[in-house]
Design a protein around this motif. Structure first.
Motif, short mmCIF file in Angstrom:
data_model
loop_
_atom_site.label_atom_id
_atom_site.label_comp_id
_atom_site.label_asym_id
_atom_site.label_seq_id
_atom_site.Cartn_x
_atom_site.Cartn_y
_atom_site.Cartn_z
N GLU A 27 0.86 -1.22 -0.07
CA GLU A 27 -0.09 -0.03 0.08
C GLU A 27 0.82 1.31 -0.16
O GLU A 27 1.95 1.35 0.63
CB GLU A 27 -0.81 0.10 1.42
N THR A 28 0.67 2.10 -0.81
CA THR A 28 1.10 3.49 -0.83
C THR A 28 0.77 4.44 0.16
O THR A 28 -0.59 4.55 0.46
CB THR A 28 1.06 4.07 -2.22
N GLU A 34 -0.53 8.43 5.84
CA GLU A 34 -1.67 7.85 5.79
C GLU A 34 -1.86 7.16 4.42
O GLU A 34 -1.01 7.26 3.49
CB GLU A 34 -2.96 8.81 5.66
N ILE A 35 -2.60 6.02 4.38
CA ILE A 35 -2.65 5.22 3.12
C ILE A 35 -3.20 5.87 2.06
O ILE A 35 -4.35 6.59 2.37
CB ILE A 35 -3.43 3.90 3.47
N ALA A 36 -2.65 6.14 1.00
CA ALA A 36 -3.20 6.69 -0.06
C ALA A 36 -4.51 6.29 -0.81
O ALA A 36 -4.30 5.07 -1.26
CB ALA A 36 -1.90 7.15 -1.14
N ARG A 47 -7.89 2.67 -3.80
CA ARG A 47 -6.61 2.63 -2.96
C ARG A 47 -5.39 2.64 -4.23
O ARG A 47 -5.44 1.93 -5.29
CB ARG A 47 -6.52 1.26 -2.23
N PHE A 48 -4.33 3.33 -3.81
CA PHE A 48 -3.08 2.95 -4.61
C PHE A 48 -2.09 2.32 -4.02
O PHE A 48 -1.80 1.89 -2.61
CB PHE A 48 -2.41 4.48 -4.64
N SER A 79 14.79 3.78 -4.22
CA SER A 79 13.68 4.48 -5.04
C SER A 79 12.74 3.79 -5.41
O SER A 79 12.73 2.34 -5.76
CB SER A 79 14.46 4.83 -6.61
N TYR A 80 11.31 4.08 -5.26
CA TYR A 80 10.12 3.16 -5.75
C TYR A 80 10.23 3.30 -7.09
O TYR A 80 9.33 2.30 -7.75
CB TYR A 80 9.06 3.95 -5.04
#
Length: 91
Positions: A27-28, A34-36, A47-48, A79-80
């Motif tokens: 979860e991003t 906070e959860i994006a 949700r992302f 890095s993501y």
């Protein structure tokens, strides 16, 4: 919800030219931790998630501890954005 996906048995890699053996679906979070997510005009919640390719040892940490423990081992170079040559943080 953080889920690891493995490719197969016996330490198979995702591809011949990379050494990642699995991918974590994570979860991003937004800039506040906070959860994006985004509420659509229909009222549904979107949700992302992000995908993080993992080396075998990194997968082991995620499975036996949790994703937060693994992410704490990553440094400022992480890095993501997927880099197939990224550093192996548990070697």
């Amino acid at each position: 919800m953080d889920i690891p996906f493995s490719v197969g048995e016996n330490h198979e890699t995702l591809s011949e030219n990379i050494q990642f053996e699995s991918i974590a679906l994570v979860e991003t979070c937004d800039k506040h931790g906070e959860i994006a997510c985004c509420r659509l005009s229909s009222g549904k919640l979107f949700r992302f998630y992000q995908l993080i390719p993992l080396y075998d040892e990194e997968l082991q940490v995620m499975q036996y501890e949790d994703i937060d423990t693994l992410l704490e081992k990553f440094d400022n170079d992480f890095s993501y954005v997927v880099d197939i040559h990224r550093k192996h943080y548990l070697e």
